[in-house]
Motif scaffolding. Structure first.
Motif, mmCIF file in Angstrom:
data_model
loop_
_atom_site.group_PDB
_atom_site.id
_atom_site.type_symbol
_atom_site.label_atom_id
_atom_site.label_comp_id
_atom_site.label_asym_id
_atom_site.label_seq_id
_atom_site.Cartn_x
_atom_site.Cartn_y
_atom_site.Cartn_z
ATOM 1 N N THR A 1 47.616 34.098 66.548
ATOM 2 C CA THR A 1 48.235 34.601 67.763
ATOM 3 C C THR A 1 48.724 33.425 68.603
ATOM 4 O O THR A 1 48.766 32.287 68.141
ATOM 5 C CB THR A 1 47.216 35.436 68.569
ATOM 6 O OG1 THR A 1 46.052 34.634 68.837
ATOM 7 C CG2 THR A 1 46.787 36.667 67.798
ATOM 8 N N GLU B 1 39.038 44.439 61.818
ATOM 9 C CA GLU B 1 40.427 44.314 62.268
ATOM 10 C C GLU B 1 41.333 45.242 61.481
ATOM 11 O O GLU B 1 42.237 45.876 62.044
ATOM 12 C CB GLU B 1 40.881 42.858 62.136
ATOM 13 C CG GLU B 1 40.227 41.934 63.157
ATOM 14 C CD GLU B 1 40.522 40.481 62.878
ATOM 15 O OE1 GLU B 1 41.071 40.177 61.804
ATOM 16 O OE2 GLU B 1 40.205 39.637 63.742
ATOM 17 N N GLU B 2 41.087 45.353 60.164
ATOM 18 C CA GLU B 2 41.878 46.278 59.367
ATOM 19 C C GLU B 2 41.618 47.722 59.798
ATOM 20 O O GLU B 2 42.537 48.540 59.878
ATOM 21 C CB GLU B 2 41.534 46.111 57.884
ATOM 22 C CG GLU B 2 41.961 44.753 57.319
ATOM 23 C CD GLU B 2 41.359 44.505 55.946
ATOM 24 O OE1 GLU B 2 40.707 45.425 55.418
ATOM 25 O OE2 GLU B 2 41.520 43.391 55.425
ATOM 26 N N TYR C 1 37.020 40.653 59.808
ATOM 27 C CA TYR C 1 38.347 40.967 59.284
ATOM 28 C C TYR C 1 38.442 42.404 58.786
ATOM 29 O O TYR C 1 39.495 43.020 58.852
ATOM 30 C CB TYR C 1 38.763 39.976 58.184
ATOM 31 C CG TYR C 1 37.905 39.972 56.948
ATOM 32 C CD1 TYR C 1 38.145 40.852 55.909
ATOM 33 C CD2 TYR C 1 36.877 39.058 56.802
ATOM 34 C CE1 TYR C 1 37.392 40.840 54.766
ATOM 35 C CE2 TYR C 1 36.100 39.037 55.660
ATOM 36 C CZ TYR C 1 36.360 39.933 54.643
ATOM 37 O OH TYR C 1 35.605 39.923 53.510
ATOM 38 N N ASN D 1 52.113 37.158 60.985
ATOM 39 C CA ASN D 1 51.087 36.891 61.968
ATOM 40 C C ASN D 1 51.424 37.682 63.220
ATOM 41 O O ASN D 1 52.346 38.506 63.223
ATOM 42 C CB ASN D 1 50.985 35.392 62.256
ATOM 43 C CG ASN D 1 50.222 34.646 61.172
ATOM 44 O OD1 ASN D 1 49.016 34.822 61.012
ATOM 45 N ND2 ASN D 1 50.922 33.824 60.403
ATOM 46 N N GLU D 2 50.700 37.465 64.288
ATOM 47 C CA GLU D 2 50.908 38.200 65.536
ATOM 48 C C GLU D 2 51.196 37.229 66.670
ATOM 49 O O GLU D 2 50.497 37.185 67.679
ATOM 50 C CB GLU D 2 49.677 39.063 65.854
ATOM 51 C CG GLU D 2 49.423 40.177 64.870
ATOM 52 C CD GLU D 2 50.517 41.234 64.897
ATOM 53 O OE1 GLU D 2 51.097 41.453 65.978
ATOM 54 O OE2 GLU D 2 50.811 41.823 63.835
ATOM 55 N N ASN E 1 48.038 35.611 58.101
ATOM 56 C CA ASN E 1 46.765 35.475 58.783
ATOM 57 C C ASN E 1 46.765 36.361 60.022
ATOM 58 O O ASN E 1 47.593 37.267 60.147
ATOM 59 C CB ASN E 1 46.509 34.011 59.148
ATOM 60 C CG ASN E 1 46.047 33.184 57.957
ATOM 61 O OD1 ASN E 1 44.913 33.271 57.532
ATOM 62 N ND2 ASN E 1 46.966 32.399 57.396
ATOM 63 N N ASN E 2 45.863 36.104 60.928
ATOM 64 C CA ASN E 2 45.817 36.837 62.194
ATOM 65 C C ASN E 2 46.062 35.887 63.362
ATOM 66 O O ASN E 2 45.453 36.020 64.423
ATOM 67 C CB ASN E 2 44.459 37.535 62.361
ATOM 68 C CG ASN E 2 44.229 38.601 61.323
ATOM 69 O OD1 ASN E 2 45.153 39.311 60.940
ATOM 70 N ND2 ASN E 2 43.000 38.724 60.840
ATOM 71 N N PHE F 1 42.324 35.087 56.917
ATOM 72 C CA PHE F 1 42.123 35.843 58.152
ATOM 73 C C PHE F 1 41.869 34.894 59.329
ATOM 74 O O PHE F 1 41.111 35.206 60.236
ATOM 75 C CB PHE F 1 40.961 36.828 57.988
ATOM 76 C CG PHE F 1 41.196 37.854 56.925
ATOM 77 C CD1 PHE F 1 41.900 39.014 57.200
ATOM 78 C CD2 PHE F 1 40.737 37.660 55.631
ATOM 79 C CE1 PHE F 1 42.139 39.963 56.217
ATOM 80 C CE2 PHE F 1 40.960 38.600 54.646
ATOM 81 C CZ PHE F 1 41.664 39.758 54.937
ATOM 82 N N GLU G 1 42.339 33.144 62.788
ATOM 83 C CA GLU G 1 42.761 33.746 64.041
ATOM 84 C C GLU G 1 43.003 32.659 65.082
ATOM 85 O O GLU G 1 42.958 31.469 64.796
ATOM 86 C CB GLU G 1 41.712 34.747 64.531
ATOM 87 C CG GLU G 1 40.344 34.150 64.684
ATOM 88 C CD GLU G 1 39.281 35.199 64.941
ATOM 89 O OE1 GLU G 1 38.311 34.883 65.637
ATOM 90 O OE2 GLU G 1 39.414 36.324 64.429
#
Length: 940
Positions: A203, A876-877, A873, A224-225, A200-201, A177, A179
């Motif tokens: 960005t 976030e979910e 995390y 990912n984002e 993962n997250n 997770f 970020e």
């Protein structure tokens, strides 16, 4: 003397070395025993870790390896189901260069002292439950070549100092997770060959500096984002063999510079937001084996240069906006196994030699506008399993070569313009499970060999021009679940061969020319749910045995020439929900029991001899009247006319009296008139039932009072209707809005939708019993849940027993359940609130409460239920599920996703955990992505 002195010197040195070595060995043994004391070992894998008289015995302990000097250099505790804590004594192993804790159950934070072991060259803590921030300090491990921390629950930033571990060759942080953005310091890892950051997250933009990693062979960055697109500098990664950027939220065009990656073998770019054309430079990557650009917004034509990819095994371009023709050169690709082009706007013919030069396994080009004939060489390699061609413009015959393709599992060619006959041989294909040829122009007969199949479970030959009788045993195929051959010119009698149909659930032979009677043996199909024989030329009586079929829910026998009566047992049929016997030659009384009490009269019309039940009552026959009727035709006419006029007058008088009584009853100051007015039209209430009911509308209306209110929601008030004389309790929802509002459309549409819902039967869905309506109001009648409902489960005493990380993902729902209501359930799950709470404010429900927070730019985290979890995390979910719930509760129905998309989105919102394919860094599957592809196009 000198010789003696020299001898004594070496003697004392050897003694000192012996005792110093023994002391070192004893130290290492104590370290290992200290490590064991902190570990939970349920499988007793470390059973041989115990003191021994042999000083070097520990080098043979499980997972322990020593160097030539007897010092511990490797500690491998992987795959032992261990948990507990790692003792800081491990720092006292000065020669330790490899530590492998992979695939265990270690939790809590990773101790900082682990990364400070200066001698480490390899550290693998993957596939555990480590959480918290990843410890800083690895940058000082000058000799570290491998770091694998994948498949854990690390949060926070990726430490910048990892970029100082310049000896790293493998860095795998997938499935956590992490970020923020990828550290630019990774550019210093000039020896790096493997980089795994997917799942993962992360960005921000992918750093262009990664293009400086000239030795990089594998880059897995998807799931990912990210923002932006693929850096053009990636074209400098000339040693790259595996590139996975799937599901990365990437935009823009695919850079042409990727064409410089001459050794690239795998490129997974699916499910992003790439647009523009596919760069023709991709044709220069001659080593490419797997190319997946599906689920994007790519447009233009498929570049002809793709045919230069002589090693290509997979080409997946599905779900894009591609147009033009399929490049003819694809037929020359000798390694091509999987071609997926469905859901584009492709046109023109397929390459005539497709499959001729390769061992094609899967071909899916459905939902395009491809025309021409189906190539005859598709199964030349003998490995074709999936052939999906539906929704195109193919013409000509079905190639006979396909009916000898022994590898076929699914053949789907419906909705084309195919002609000719169905080739003989499909019934001999031992692996074939599905054969769909509907809506073409096929002629001739149904091949008799289909009856001999042992594998087919689904056959659809509907809407063709077939002209023959049914093969005698085709309906008794043991594996057959669905057989549809409607809208053809089939004739003869329906074979009386249903004794051996253990799996049949759907049979549709409607709109043909079948004659003879309905076989009585059809009642032996105990799993048959839907039987449609309408619009044929069937005669004889309806077999009484069909009325007691245990699973039959839909029976359509309309538009035939059936005689006799409606079997009495239909009213008590175990599962029957829809019966249509209209336009036959049936006669006699309609049974007034069970489902027949509320059957729609449209399902009985066209049978002049039927009477009673929901139809007008049957005439009373007496001997005197019979004699008079037989004596004179004129008397019969006069008598009939008189009875008709009398009936009309009686009916009119009854209606006037009923209306007068109705107005007197409900205008007498009752609370119902005050709270539930009848509307301007003042039409009486009508009860429409979906099953046999023992109460009337009057019984329901008598219970609609303030004292019986048991709930109130966004759509109306719920009453408990208890009818003591009938020992019956139901729930009644009085809708807030009249039937003709913007949301529900006309009252006809409402009635149609509720009729549809009334047919649903599901163990997780409250059964709808019926509804009441007049010209301006609606009420829904459904089962009263004695043990509570979902709201009680979520918010009542049993709430603590629900597993909220699971419940939202596993709630069994159906396509026709209200999407809006399901969105409300999701909001209840993640907020812990009821649909209406005092804290929301007056006339504010949970949906509007969330919308108000969004409008006020307030943090949505404050709305989440802290009992589920408050670590970042998990929140976030929960926020992802919140976004899905907001989609479901959109104000306009057309803006809400389908239930299928909701379920898929919830699947994608599941915790992104470790993959069994990445168990250790030495695993041969290390290059596989952590997550699989998904069919939903970015609804989030």
């Amino acid at each position: 003397m000198k010789l003696k002195t020299l001898f004594l010197f070496f003697f004392y040195c050897s003694i000192c070395f012996f005792f110093s070595s023994g002391s070192a060995w004893n130290d290492e043994v104590s370290v290992l025993l200290s490590i064991k004391s902190g570990i939970v070992d349920p499988l007793n894998s470390l059973h041989d870790w115990r003191m021994s008289n042999n000083a070097a015995a520990h080098c043979n302990w499980t997972g322990v390896s020593c160097n030539s000097n007897g010092a511990i250099e490797k500690l491998d505790l992987s795959h032992m189901n261990l948990s507990g804590i790692i003792s800081d004594e491990i720092q006292r192993l000065p020669g330790l260069d490899s530590l492998n804790l992979c695939c265990n159950g270690f939790s809590s934070s990773l101790p900082e002292f682990v990364v400070s072991i200066g001698s480490l060259k390899s550290l693998d803590v993957s596939q555990n439950l480590f959480d918290g921030s990843f410890p800083v300090g690895l940058g000082s491990a000058a000799g570290l070549t491998l770091l694998n921390a994948s498949g854990n629950s690390f949060v926070g930033f990726i430490p910048e100092d990892i970029g100082n571990a310049t000896s790293l060759e493998i860095l795998d942080l997938r499935g956590n997770f992490f970020e923020s953005s990828i550290p630019r310091s990774l550019k210093n890892l000039h020896k790096l060959k493997f980089l795994g950051l997917s799942g993962n997250n992360l960005t921000g933009q992918i750093p262009r500096e990664l293009g400086q990693l000239s030795l990089l062979e594998t880059a897995i960055l998807g799931y990912n984002e990210f923002e932006g697109g693929i850096p053009a500098e990636f074209g400098n990664l000339t040693n790259l063999k595996y590139l996975d950027l799937a599901v990365g939220n990437l935009h823009g065009e695919i850079p042409a510079q990727l064409g410089r990656l001459k050794v690239l073998e795998t490129a997974f770019l699916y499910k992003n937001k790439f647009e523009g054309k596919i760069p023709p430079e991709i044709g220069s990557i001659t080593s490419l084996k797997f190319l997946d650009l599906s689920d994007n917004m790519l447009s233009g034509e498929i570049p002809a240069e793709v045919a230069n990819l002589k090693n290509l095994q997979l080409l997946n371009l599905m779900n894009n906006q591609l147009s033009g023709s399929v490049p003819s050169g694809l037929g020359q690709l000798t390694q091509l196994e999987d071609l997926e082009l469905w859901n584009n706007s492709l046109s023109g013919p397929l390459p005539p030699d497709l499959g001729k030069n390769s061992s094609l396994q899967r071909l899916d080009i459905s939902s395009n506008s491809i025309s021409g004939e189906i190539p005859t060489s598709l199964c030349n390699g003998g490995n074709l399993t999936k052939l999906i061609l539906f929704n195109n413009a193919f013409s000509g015959p079905i190639p006979a070569s396909l009916s000898t393709c022994l590898s076929l599992v699914r053949v789907r060619m419906q909705n084309n313009f195919l002609s000719g006959t169905i080739p003989v041989g499909f019934g001999k294909l031992e692996k074939l499970q599905r054969l769909e040829l509907a809506n073409n122009s096929l002629t001739g007969q149904i091949p008799f060999d289909l009856s001999s199949t042992a594998s087919l479970s689904f056959i659809d030959l509907s809407r063709n021009k077939l002209r023959s009788s049914l093969p005698p045993t085709i309906l008794s195929i043991p594996s057959l679940q669905t057989f549809m051959a409607s809208n053809n010119n089939l004739e003869g009698e329906i074979p009386d061969q249903f004794q051996d149909c253990p799996s049949m659930s759907v049979l549709d032979l409607s709109s043909n020319r079948f004659t003879g009677s309905i076989p009585a043996s059809i009642a032996s199909c105990e799993r048959l749910v839907s039987l449609n024989l309408r619009n044929n030329q069937l005669t004889g009586e309806i077999p009484k045995q069909t009325a007691m079929m245990p699973a039959l829910a839909v029976l359509d026998l309309s538009n035939n020439s059936l005689t006799g009566g409606v079997p009495d047992d239909f009213g008590t049929s175990p599962a029957l929900e829809m019966l249509n016997v209209s336009y036959n030659k049936l006669e006699g009384p309609v049974p007034a029991n069970g489902v027949l009490r509320t059957i729609n009269t449209d399902d009985l019309v066209g049978n002049a001899g039927l009477c009673g039940g929901v139809l007008p009552p049957c005439a009373r026959n007496s001997s005197t009247e019979s004699k008079k009727q037989r004596s004179s035709h004129a008397k019969r006419v006069v008598a009939g006319w008189f009875i008709g006029v009398s009936s009309v007058l009686a009916l009119g008088i009854a209606l006037i009296a009923a209306r007068s009584l109705y107005k007197r009853w409900y205008s007498n100051g009752s609370c119902f008139e005050e709270r539930h007015g009848m509307g301007n039209g003042e039409w009486p209430w009508r009860l429409m039932a979906f099953q046999r009911l023992g109460f009337s509308s009057s019984d329901i209306l008598a219970s609609i009072k303030e004292s019986n209110v048991i709930g109130m929601g966004a759509t109306g008030v719920v009453y408990k209707a208890e009818m003591q004389r009938l020992n019956t309790v139901v729930a009644v929802k009085k809708l807030w809005r009249p039937g003709r509002d913007i949301e529900s459309g006309s009252s006809d549409e409402f009635v149609g939708e509720v009729n549809l819902l009334g047919k649903l039967r599901h163990r997780n869905v409250v059964r709808l019993l019926g509804f009441l309506h007049n010209d301006s109001n609606m009420m829904i009648v459904y089962e009263y849940m004695q043990n509570g409902n979902l709201g009680e489960a979520l918010h009542g005493k049993q709430a603590g027993r629900l597993c909220f990380a699971e419940y939202g993902y596993t709630l069994k729902v159906n396509e026709k359940i209200d999407i809006y209501s399901y969105g409300v359930v999701l909001l209840e799950l993640i907020t812990g609130k009821r649909p209406l709470e005092p804290e929301f404010g007056e006339s504010v429900d949970i949906v509007e409460w969330i919308r108000m927070k969004i409008r006020d730019n307030r943090a949505l985290e404050e709305a989440l239920d802290p009992n589920i979890g408050n670590c970042k995390y998990v929140q976030e979910e929960m926020l992802v599920v919140l976004r899905i719930a907001l989609l479901c509760t959109a104000k306009l129905p057309r803006d809400r996703p389908s239930m299928r998309d909701v379920i898929t989105m919830l699947g994608e919102a599941k915790p992104r955990r470790k993959s069994s394919n990445t168990s250790s860094i030495n695993d041969s599957n290390i290059e596989k992505p952590v997550f699989s592809t998904s069919p939903v196009n970015g609804l989030l």
